[in-house]
Every structure is written in structure tokens, then in C-alpha cells.
Write a protein that holds these residues in place. Structure first.
Motif, short mmCIF file in Angstrom:
data_model
loop_
_atom_site.label_atom_id
_atom_site.label_comp_id
_atom_site.label_asym_id
_atom_site.label_seq_id
_atom_site.Cartn_x
_atom_site.Cartn_y
_atom_site.Cartn_z
N HIS A 132 0.83 -1.21 0.00
CA HIS A 132 0.00 0.00 0.00
C HIS A 132 0.87 1.26 0.00
N GLN A 133 2.04 1.23 0.61
CA GLN A 133 2.92 2.39 0.58
C GLN A 133 3.46 2.62 -0.83
N LYS A 134 3.71 1.55 -1.58
CA LYS A 134 4.11 1.71 -2.98
C LYS A 134 2.97 2.33 -3.79
N ALA A 135 1.74 1.89 -3.51
CA ALA A 135 0.58 2.47 -4.21
C ALA A 135 0.41 3.94 -3.84
N LEU A 136 0.71 4.27 -2.58
CA LEU A 136 0.59 5.67 -2.15
C LEU A 136 1.56 6.55 -2.93
N VAL A 137 2.77 6.06 -3.16
CA VAL A 137 3.73 6.82 -3.95
C VAL A 137 3.21 7.04 -5.36
N MET A 138 2.59 6.01 -5.93
CA MET A 138 2.06 6.12 -7.28
C MET A 138 0.94 7.15 -7.36
N TYR A 139 0.01 7.13 -6.39
CA TYR A 139 -1.12 8.05 -6.42
C TYR A 139 -0.74 9.46 -5.96
N SER A 140 0.46 9.62 -5.41
CA SER A 140 0.88 10.96 -4.99
C SER A 140 1.37 11.81 -6.15
N ASN A 141 1.59 11.15 -7.32
CA ASN A 141 2.06 11.86 -8.51
C ASN A 141 3.40 12.57 -8.28
N LEU A 142 4.24 11.96 -7.45
CA LEU A 142 5.55 12.53 -7.18
C LEU A 142 6.59 11.90 -8.09
N ASP A 143 7.50 12.70 -8.54
CA ASP A 143 8.65 12.22 -9.30
C ASP A 143 9.78 11.97 -8.32
N LEU A 144 10.02 10.71 -8.00
CA LEU A 144 11.02 10.38 -6.99
C LEU A 144 12.44 10.66 -7.46
N GLN A 145 12.60 11.09 -8.73
CA GLN A 145 13.93 11.45 -9.20
C GLN A 145 14.38 12.81 -8.67
N THR A 146 13.39 13.61 -8.18
CA THR A 146 13.74 14.92 -7.65
C THR A 146 14.17 14.79 -6.19
N GLN A 147 15.04 15.72 -5.76
CA GLN A 147 15.55 15.69 -4.39
C GLN A 147 14.43 15.92 -3.37
N GLU A 148 13.53 16.87 -3.68
CA GLU A 148 12.44 17.19 -2.75
C GLU A 148 11.52 16.00 -2.56
N ALA A 149 11.16 15.33 -3.68
CA ALA A 149 10.29 14.17 -3.58
C ALA A 149 10.98 13.02 -2.84
N TYR A 150 12.28 12.88 -3.08
CA TYR A 150 13.02 11.81 -2.39
C TYR A 150 13.02 12.04 -0.89
N GLU A 151 13.27 13.27 -0.47
CA GLU A 151 13.28 13.58 0.96
C GLU A 151 11.90 13.37 1.59
N MET A 152 10.84 13.74 0.86
CA MET A 152 9.49 13.51 1.37
C MET A 152 9.21 12.03 1.52
N ALA A 153 9.67 11.23 0.55
CA ALA A 153 9.44 9.79 0.62
C ALA A 153 10.20 9.17 1.79
N VAL A 154 11.44 9.62 2.01
CA VAL A 154 12.24 9.10 3.12
C VAL A 154 11.58 9.42 4.45
N ARG A 155 11.04 10.63 4.55
CA ARG A 155 10.39 11.06 5.80
C ARG A 155 8.96 10.55 5.90
N GLY A 156 8.43 9.95 4.84
CA GLY A 156 7.06 9.44 4.86
C GLY A 156 6.01 10.51 4.77
#
Length: 291
Positions: A132-156
């Protein structure tokens, strides 16, 4: 009370839905109690108008009549003339619960199998939360290649940007006493039907069957059970007090949601305590497993 009392009803409050009670009945009951409270207040002073009344002239021995200017109340706005001041009131309902949720216990005797252990159950729960956390990333429309998105994903600190299916942000077993177990689920966009199906699917993964016997919502956003008004508190003054008490937290949450990168749900890991803040719901599921 009047308009001043009505102004104090602008806000949010929580009510505890007893088992077996439909959410529409709760809403209608609250609306009725609020209307009773508003109309029970002292009505505002009536406007005065000048009328010329016929009466005896003072100091006249012949009892002559004369017209005297007199101030009398205008009764056109009196409740006995025009009826109650408040006849309708709209109360909105957020996340709804079905009639079986919050305490309806469906007894279902089942024989528990020895191969169902807490370790196996927790392993299944960890897999569910991970998917479900993987699905949450998909529905968040975030580009995990960006630094900001990566930091948000790490912090949840991510959540779906638009409508999504039910997403579980945290799930753990609070109590395991075969054949019963108690789950705490933090989720978004859920329905009680989906939660009951989740228990059924957990049973299938454990090579057995499981049925959800009770659903209880313990948190909706920042509202907890301690904030929820009981049936005896569904009256005007209690609701006004609850709205005033919740107003600072409502303002804080609105401010957080308007800040870039904030106002999102923190995703606890399998071994981390559940965060009491965020936009999701926290529910307790009591279940029985068997063959």
C-alpha cells in the motif's frame, strides 16, 4: 441566543456513533437537538411602535375620551405569531460509518488452526503495508527522481493528490488470542466493507478463513475518541463548546495543509508507533480466524 448562538456553531466537532445506529439518524438527531436549543433561547426584545389609544381624559369630571400616544410592542416577529425563529439547520458529515461499525459484534464460532501464529500474521501485515505504501507513492504523482520528492518519501510525508482506492498507511496487531485478534489500521479513503474484506483476505493469506466481527474508528484526522460527543451530549451548548475547543487545532491543520510540503500523512514503519496526527482514519478491527 439567536444569531449569536448560530455563529458559535460555525466549525467542526466529533460525535461518537453508538453501535447499530445509522449515521443519518445521528445527523438528524443532532440537527433536531440544535434547533431545539436555538429556539429555546430568550427571543430578542420586540420592536416598539407608537399607537394612539382611546382613553379617559385626565382631570375631566365629565369622563371625556381622548387619544393618547402609547408605545406598544410589535408582535409580528413573536414566536407565537410567526413560529420558531430557526426551522432548518444543515449539519454535514465527513467520513461515514455504516450501521454495523463501532461496536456490533457478530458471534461466529470457528475452530482455530495451530499453524496460524502471530509471527505469520505480522509478516502478512508487513507485506500489506509495504504494497500500500508503494501504491501511495504512485497516487501521490511525485517524481522520486527529484531531491524534494526523495526527501518527502524518506520522511514518509506523502499522500494521494487525487481520488484513490483505500490506502493503508499503517497496520499492526494489537492483541492476539486465538481464535481472535485485534488489528489497528491507519488508512485513507476507506469504507467499512473494504476493511472487512481486508480481514477476509488476511485469512486467505494465512491458509485459513477470517471474519471481521467489529469495526471501531478511533481517530478521524486529529479527532480522537476523547473529542467525540456521546449521545447525551448532542445538544446545543455541548456542540458549541466542542467547536470552540477544536477551533485552534482546525486552524493549525489548515495552516499546515497550505504550507508547501506539509499537511501530509507520515507513514510509520512496521516497528514504529502510530502517529496520532494526519488526515487518515485509525480503526480497530476485531476478527476471528478458523478453518
Amino acid at each position: 441566543m439567536g444569531s449569536a448562538g448560530l455563529a458559535r456553531l460555525h466549525g467542526l466537532f466529533a460525535a461518537y456513533k453508538p453501535p447499530g445506529l445509522k449515521w443519518k439518524h445521528l445527523r438528524d438527531t443532532v440537527e433536531l437537538q440544535l434547533l431545539k436549543g436555538l429556539n429555546a433561547g430568550k427571543p430578542p426584545a420586540s420592536e416598539q411602535r407608537v399607537r394612539f389609544l382611546l382613553g379617559p381624559m385626565e382631570g375631566s369630571e365629565e369622563k371625556e375620551l381622548t387619544l393618547t400616544a402609547t408605545s406598544v410592542p410589535t408582535l409580528t416577529d413573536h414566536p407565537l405569531v410567526c413560529g420558531p425563529a430557526f426551522t432548518s439547520l444543515k449539519v454535514g458529515v465527513g467520513h461515514r460509518l455504516d450501521a454495523q461499525a463501532s461496536g456490533v459484534l457478530a458471534d461466529h464460532p470457528l475452530a482455530f488452526l495451530d499453524h496460524v501464529t502471530r509471527e505469520k500474521l505480522e509478516r502478512i501485515l508487513a507485506l500489506i503495508q509495504g504494497s500500500h505504501q508503494k501504491a501511495l507513492v504512485m497516487y501521490s504523482n511525485l517524481d522520486l527522481q527529484t531531491q524534494e520528492a526523495y526527501e518527502m518519501a524518506v520522511r514518509g510525508l506523502i499522500r494521494p493528490m487525487n481520488k484513490s482506492p483505500m490506502l493503508i498507511t499503517g497496520i499492526r496487531c494489537l492483541h492476539f488470542a486465538p481464535p481472535e485478534f485485534l488489528l489497528e489500521v491507519q488508512c485513507m479513503h476507506e469504507t467499512q466493507k473494504q476493511l472487512r474484506r481486508l480481514v477476509h483476505e488476511i485469512g486467505l493469506e494465512l491458509k485459513t478463513t477470517a471474519v471481521c466481527s467489529q469495526v471501531r474508528r478511533t481517530r478521524d484526522g486529529f479527532f480522537t475518541l476523547d473529542d467525540a460527543l456521546l449521545r447525551t451530549q448532542w445538544d446545543l451548548h455541548s456542540i458549541q463548546d466542542a467547536i470552540q475547543a477544536a477551533a485552534p487545532r482546525v486552524a493549525t491543520e489548515l495552516e499546515r495543509s497550505l504550507r508547501p510540503g506539509l499537511g501530509t500523512q507520515q507513514l510509520p514503519g512496521p516497528d514504529q508507533p502510530q502517529d496520532s496526527k494526519g488526515p487518515s482514519s485509525a480503526l480497530l478491527l476485531e476478527s476471528c480466524a478458523g478453518h
